[in-house]
Design a protein around this motif. Structure first.
Motif, PDB file in Angstrom:
ATOM      1  N   ASP A 116       1.229  -1.229  -0.156  1.00 23.55           N
ATOM      2  CA  ASP A 116      -0.216  -0.171   0.100  1.00 23.55           C
ATOM      3  C   ASP A 116       0.903   1.199   0.282  1.00 23.55           C
ATOM      4  O   ASP A 116       0.150   2.411  -0.671  1.00 23.55           O
ATOM      5  CB  ASP A 116      -0.963   0.271   1.263  1.00 23.55           C
ATOM      6  N   ASP A 117       1.447   1.221   0.722  1.00 29.05           N
ATOM      7  CA  ASP A 117       2.959   2.847   0.725  1.00 29.05           C
ATOM      8  C   ASP A 117       4.063   2.171  -0.196  1.00 29.05           C
ATOM      9  O   ASP A 117       4.656   3.080   0.012  1.00 29.05           O
ATOM     10  CB  ASP A 117       3.662   2.794   2.250  1.00 29.05           C
ATOM     11  N   ILE A 118       3.935   1.721  -1.479  1.00 31.04           N
ATOM     12  CA  ILE A 118       5.280   1.510  -2.410  1.00 31.04           C
ATOM     13  C   ILE A 118       4.548   2.068  -3.475  1.00 31.04           C
ATOM     14  O   ILE A 118       3.800   1.111  -4.131  1.00 31.04           O
ATOM     15  CB  ILE A 118       5.766   0.165  -2.204  1.00 31.04           C
ATOM     16  N   VAL A 119       5.236   2.597  -4.184  1.00 25.96           N
ATOM     17  CA  VAL A 119       4.868   2.589  -5.837  1.00 25.96           C
ATOM     18  C   VAL A 119       5.515   1.452  -6.041  1.00 25.96           C
ATOM     19  O   VAL A 119       7.223   0.790  -6.358  1.00 25.96           O
ATOM     20  CB  VAL A 119       5.150   3.661  -6.634  1.00 25.96           C
ATOM     21  N   VAL A 120       4.253   0.621  -7.254  1.00 26.03           N
ATOM     22  CA  VAL A 120       5.382  -0.371  -7.883  1.00 26.03           C
ATOM     23  C   VAL A 120       4.810  -0.122 -10.075  1.00 26.03           C
ATOM     24  O   VAL A 120       4.679   0.574 -10.084  1.00 26.03           O
ATOM     25  CB  VAL A 120       4.256  -1.545  -7.329  1.00 26.03           C
ATOM     26  N   GLY A 121       6.552  -0.591  -9.177  1.00 24.62           N
ATOM     27  CA  GLY A 121       7.020   0.165 -11.478  1.00 24.62           C
ATOM     28  C   GLY A 121       6.662  -1.074 -11.958  1.00 24.62           C
ATOM     29  O   GLY A 121       5.934  -1.982 -11.968  1.00 24.62           O
ATOM     30  N   LYS A 122       6.976  -0.978 -13.555  1.00 29.01           N
ATOM     31  CA  LYS A 122       7.310  -2.196 -14.556  1.00 29.01           C
ATOM     32  C   LYS A 122       8.535  -2.013 -15.015  1.00 29.01           C
ATOM     33  O   LYS A 122       8.822  -1.219 -15.435  1.00 29.01           O
ATOM     34  CB  LYS A 122       5.462  -1.866 -15.193  1.00 29.01           C
ATOM     35  N   LEU A 123       8.934  -3.496 -14.959  1.00 30.61           N
ATOM     36  CA  LEU A 123       9.684  -3.875 -15.556  1.00 30.61           C
ATOM     37  C   LEU A 123       9.015  -5.306 -17.022  1.00 30.61           C
ATOM     38  O   LEU A 123       9.026  -5.893 -17.166  1.00 30.61           O
ATOM     39  CB  LEU A 123      11.073  -4.579 -15.142  1.00 30.61           C
ATOM     40  N   TYR A 124       9.776  -3.998 -18.393  1.00 29.48           N
ATOM     41  CA  TYR A 124       9.313  -5.049 -20.213  1.00 29.48           C
ATOM     42  C   TYR A 124       9.886  -5.842 -20.014  1.00 29.48           C
ATOM     43  O   TYR A 124      11.497  -6.187 -18.867  1.00 29.48           O
ATOM     44  CB  TYR A 124       9.222  -4.515 -20.743  1.00 29.48           C
ATOM     45  N   PRO A 125      10.182  -6.640 -20.711  1.00 28.22           N
ATOM     46  CA  PRO A 125      11.076  -7.675 -20.901  1.00 28.22           C
ATOM     47  C   PRO A 125      12.456  -6.868 -20.976  1.00 28.22           C
ATOM     48  O   PRO A 125      12.461  -6.468 -21.997  1.00 28.22           O
ATOM     49  CB  PRO A 125      10.887  -8.390 -22.288  1.00 28.22           C
ATOM     50  N   SER A 126      13.298  -7.053 -20.267  1.00 28.27           N
ATOM     51  CA  SER A 126      14.692  -6.979 -20.271  1.00 28.27           C
ATOM     52  C   SER A 126      15.871  -8.044 -20.361  1.00 28.27           C
ATOM     53  O   SER A 126      15.070  -8.820 -20.424  1.00 28.27           O
ATOM     54  CB  SER A 126      14.908  -5.750 -19.233  1.00 28.27           C
ATOM     55  N   GLY A 127      17.078  -8.274 -19.974  1.00 25.48           N
ATOM     56  CA  GLY A 127      17.779  -8.941 -20.390  1.00 25.48           C
ATOM     57  C   GLY A 127      19.276  -8.440 -20.460  1.00 25.48           C
ATOM     58  O   GLY A 127      19.205  -7.683 -21.009  1.00 25.48           O
ATOM     59  N   MET A 128      19.903  -9.580 -19.985  1.00 22.73           N
ATOM     60  CA  MET A 128      22.210 -10.036 -20.049  1.00 22.73           C
ATOM     61  C   MET A 128      21.952 -10.630 -21.360  1.00 22.73           C
ATOM     62  O   MET A 128      21.631 -11.894 -20.907  1.00 22.73           O
ATOM     63  CB  MET A 128      22.380  -9.865 -19.075  1.00 22.73           C
ATOM     64  N   ILE A 129      23.321 -10.453 -22.055  1.00 22.08           N
ATOM     65  CA  ILE A 129      23.783 -11.580 -22.404  1.00 22.08           C
ATOM     66  C   ILE A 129      25.285 -11.299 -22.247  1.00 22.08           C
ATOM     67  O   ILE A 129      26.204  -9.753 -22.344  1.00 22.08           O
ATOM     68  CB  ILE A 129      23.607 -10.858 -24.026  1.00 22.08           C
ATOM     69  N   PHE A 130      25.464 -12.371 -22.125  1.00 18.89           N
ATOM     70  CA  PHE A 130      27.344 -12.151 -22.396  1.00 18.89           C
ATOM     71  C   PHE A 130      27.922 -13.500 -22.943  1.00 18.89           C
ATOM     72  O   PHE A 130      27.638 -14.015 -23.613  1.00 18.89           O
ATOM     73  CB  PHE A 130      28.149 -13.298 -20.710  1.00 18.89           C
ATOM     74  N   ILE A 131      28.613 -12.300 -23.756  1.00 21.28           N
ATOM     75  CA  ILE A 131      29.603 -13.251 -24.740  1.00 21.28           C
ATOM     76  C   ILE A 131      30.708 -13.327 -24.615  1.00 21.28           C
ATOM     77  O   ILE A 131      31.782 -12.669 -24.738  1.00 21.28           O
ATOM     78  CB  ILE A 131      28.872 -12.051 -25.942  1.00 21.28           C
ATOM     79  N   PRO A 132      30.946 -14.324 -24.453  1.00 24.39           N
ATOM     80  CA  PRO A 132      32.420 -15.222 -24.286  1.00 24.39           C
ATOM     81  C   PRO A 132      33.994 -14.291 -25.587  1.00 24.39           C
ATOM     82  O   PRO A 132      33.298 -14.735 -26.652  1.00 24.39           O
ATOM     83  CB  PRO A 132      32.908 -16.491 -24.545  1.00 24.39           C
ATOM     84  N   ASN A 133      35.099 -14.072 -25.237  1.00 27.50           N
ATOM     85  CA  ASN A 133      36.234 -12.991 -25.916  1.00 27.50           C
ATOM     86  C   ASN A 133      36.205 -14.135 -26.352  1.00 27.50           C
ATOM     87  O   ASN A 133      37.470 -14.891 -25.903  1.00 27.50           O
ATOM     88  CB  ASN A 133      36.432 -12.190 -24.762  1.00 27.50           C
ATOM     89  N   LYS A 134      36.381 -14.618 -27.517  1.00 24.30           N
ATOM     90  CA  LYS A 134      37.116 -15.769 -28.050  1.00 24.30           C
ATOM     91  C   LYS A 134      38.822 -15.953 -27.845  1.00 24.30           C
ATOM     92  O   LYS A 134      39.947 -16.915 -27.783  1.00 24.30           O
ATOM     93  CB  LYS A 134      37.302 -16.165 -29.328  1.00 24.30           C
TER      94      LYS A 134
END
Length: 109
Positions: A42-60
């Motif tokens: 009740d006392d906290i504003v609820v935000g919205k995270l839309y589809p998001s992400g992270m990608i880790f690409i190894p250095n060859k």
């Protein structure tokens, strides 16, 4: 997110995350969810995270390094706040996340 007195009330996000490894790259996908198990406070504003992400690409060329891509779309219900302050907040959060991730990687080596 914690309150910044006089500037911003506390914010809440209920998130679900999924990760996978495909072709040597690690993917982490995140999105907001709602759940009757976790009703909006009740006392906290609820935000919205839309589809998001992270990608880790190894250095060859150097297996101890990788390229990190981070993409996200979020609505923190802030109204008008300069982008500068939002960027600082998210950069701090990402720095902590990467630090925790590095610590965890060291533990499981």
């Amino acid at each position: 997110m914690h309150e910044i007195p006089g500037l911003m009330a506390s914010r809440s996000l209920l998130l679900v995350r999924q990760w996978s490894k495909v072709n040597g790259m690690f993917y982490l996908a995140t999105s907001s969810i709602t759940s009757p198990r976790f009703p909006d406070p009740d006392d906290i504003v609820v935000g919205k995270l839309y589809p998001s992400g992270m990608i880790f690409i190894p250095n060859k060329l150097n297996p101890k390094k990788s390229t990190f891509l981070w993409y996200f779309a979020v609505d923190l219900k802030l109204g008008w706040v300069p982008q500068f302050f939002i960027d600082i907040g998210f950069m701090g959060g990402q720095k902590k996340f990467i630090g925790y991730l590095r610590d965890h990687a060291k533990k499981i080596e």
